[in-house]
Design an enzyme around this catalytic site. Structure first.
Site: not given
Length: 319
Positions: A11, A103, A127
């Site tokens: 993202g 991640d 996030d």
């Protein structure tokens, strides 16, 4: 190391362009040739490689999104895909790689490191779900975007004496909800890390109305449920008018904040410094206001912890 590559994956997050700029110009400073990989790991597999010069990154520090574009790539999880990526790096003589992402992107970087490619990860995700670093690139801007929208919602909710349920991003991490909720003066936040009681929420709304408040803001993390579903449950239990709002992908866009631009500059420069020393298999981050680096395997294996002290602060000051 004379030739390095750079990609953005997963993202997008505000500040990615600023990080691209920092990597390219730091690399040139150290006498390196810098190549951009378009569309993340998919572009690495498909050989979408472009040379990047000093002027390639002019006037992008203030831009949201990513100049190199991004994509999710399941093929990178396969041995065949990984070998294609390695072939592309070898074809272009790329000796080291900088990966900007979250991640999942870091796991791809870890794989390339195991194959012998020095790889450095820069945490680029709104996030803020990586434990090893206090903040990830894009988080601050995303929270400020939510804050601006919640402020506007407060105006209209007060006018109509309504309850506003605001859904924010974050996947399974409640940090965007927590920080935007505290900063906006929200009465209630609902996050995946803490089990909520809908009846207790109704009671808190009733107490706040009894104390003289004319509206309420409830910030809900997407990892709990949608604003529409939550508002529906709440409406069945209260006489007040409840309105849902999903902020959505606008959180990913926009010009990065000063904090994210500063992080981008420092993260990008640190990544290139490490590669210049032929160091790989690392990720960069910030901890206690200092730029740090650590082993990528250790970093991705750390479980994100929730800031319960901040959550308790909200409980005390939101009445």
């Amino acid at each position: 190391m004379k030739r390095i590559g750079l990609l953005t994956s997963g993202g997008d997050a505000p500040g990615m362009n600023a990080a691209i700029r920092a990597v390219v110009r730091s690399g040139i400073y150290f006498g390196m040739e810098v190549y951009g990989v378009e569309r993340g790991y998919a572009g690495l597999i498909e050989d979408n490689i472009i040379p990047m010069e000093m002027r390639s990154v002019s006037n992008i520090v203030q831009c949201g999104g990513t100049r190199l574009r991004t994509a999710r790539c399941l093929e990178m999880l396969t041995v065949e895909g990984q070998k294609k990526a390695l072939d592309t790096l070898e074809k272009h003589g790329i000796e080291g790689l900088v990966v900007i992402g979250g991640d999942g992107s870091f796991r791809g970087a870890e794989t390339l490191s195991k194959y012998g490619v020095p790889t450095i990860g820069i945490p680029g995700t709104i996030d803020n779900d990586l434990e090893y670093t206090d903040y990830t690139l894009g988080f601050d801007t995303a929270v400020n975007t939510c804050l601006d929208i919640i402020n506007k919602l407060r105006d209209t909710m007060t006018s109509h004496e309504r309850v506003s349920v605001v859904e924010v991003m974050g996947r399974h991490c409640g940090d965007i909800a927590l920080y935007s909720g505290i900063a906006s003066g929200a009465e209630i936040i609902v996050v995946p890390e803490i089990t909520f009681d809908i009846h207790e929420i109704v009671s808190r709304i009733n107490r706040s109305r009894a104390s003289g408040k004319h509206s309420n803001i409830i910030v809900v993390a997407e990892g709990v449920m949608s604003a529409e579903k939550f508002a529906g449950q709440l409406q069945e239990l209260t006489e007040y008018s409840v309105r849902p709002t999903c902020i959505g992908h606008v959180q990913r866009g926009g010009s990065p904040s000063m904090s994210d631009r500063m992080l981008a500059a420092q993260f990008g420069n640190k990544a290139v410094r490490l590669l210049n020393e032929n160091v790989g298999n690392r990720v960069v981050g910030i901890r206690d206001n200092k730029i740090i680096d650590m082993d990528i395997i250790e970093a991705v294996s750390m479980k994100k912890t929730f800031n319960y002290e901040l959550y308790e602060t909200l409980q005390m000051i939101s009445m």
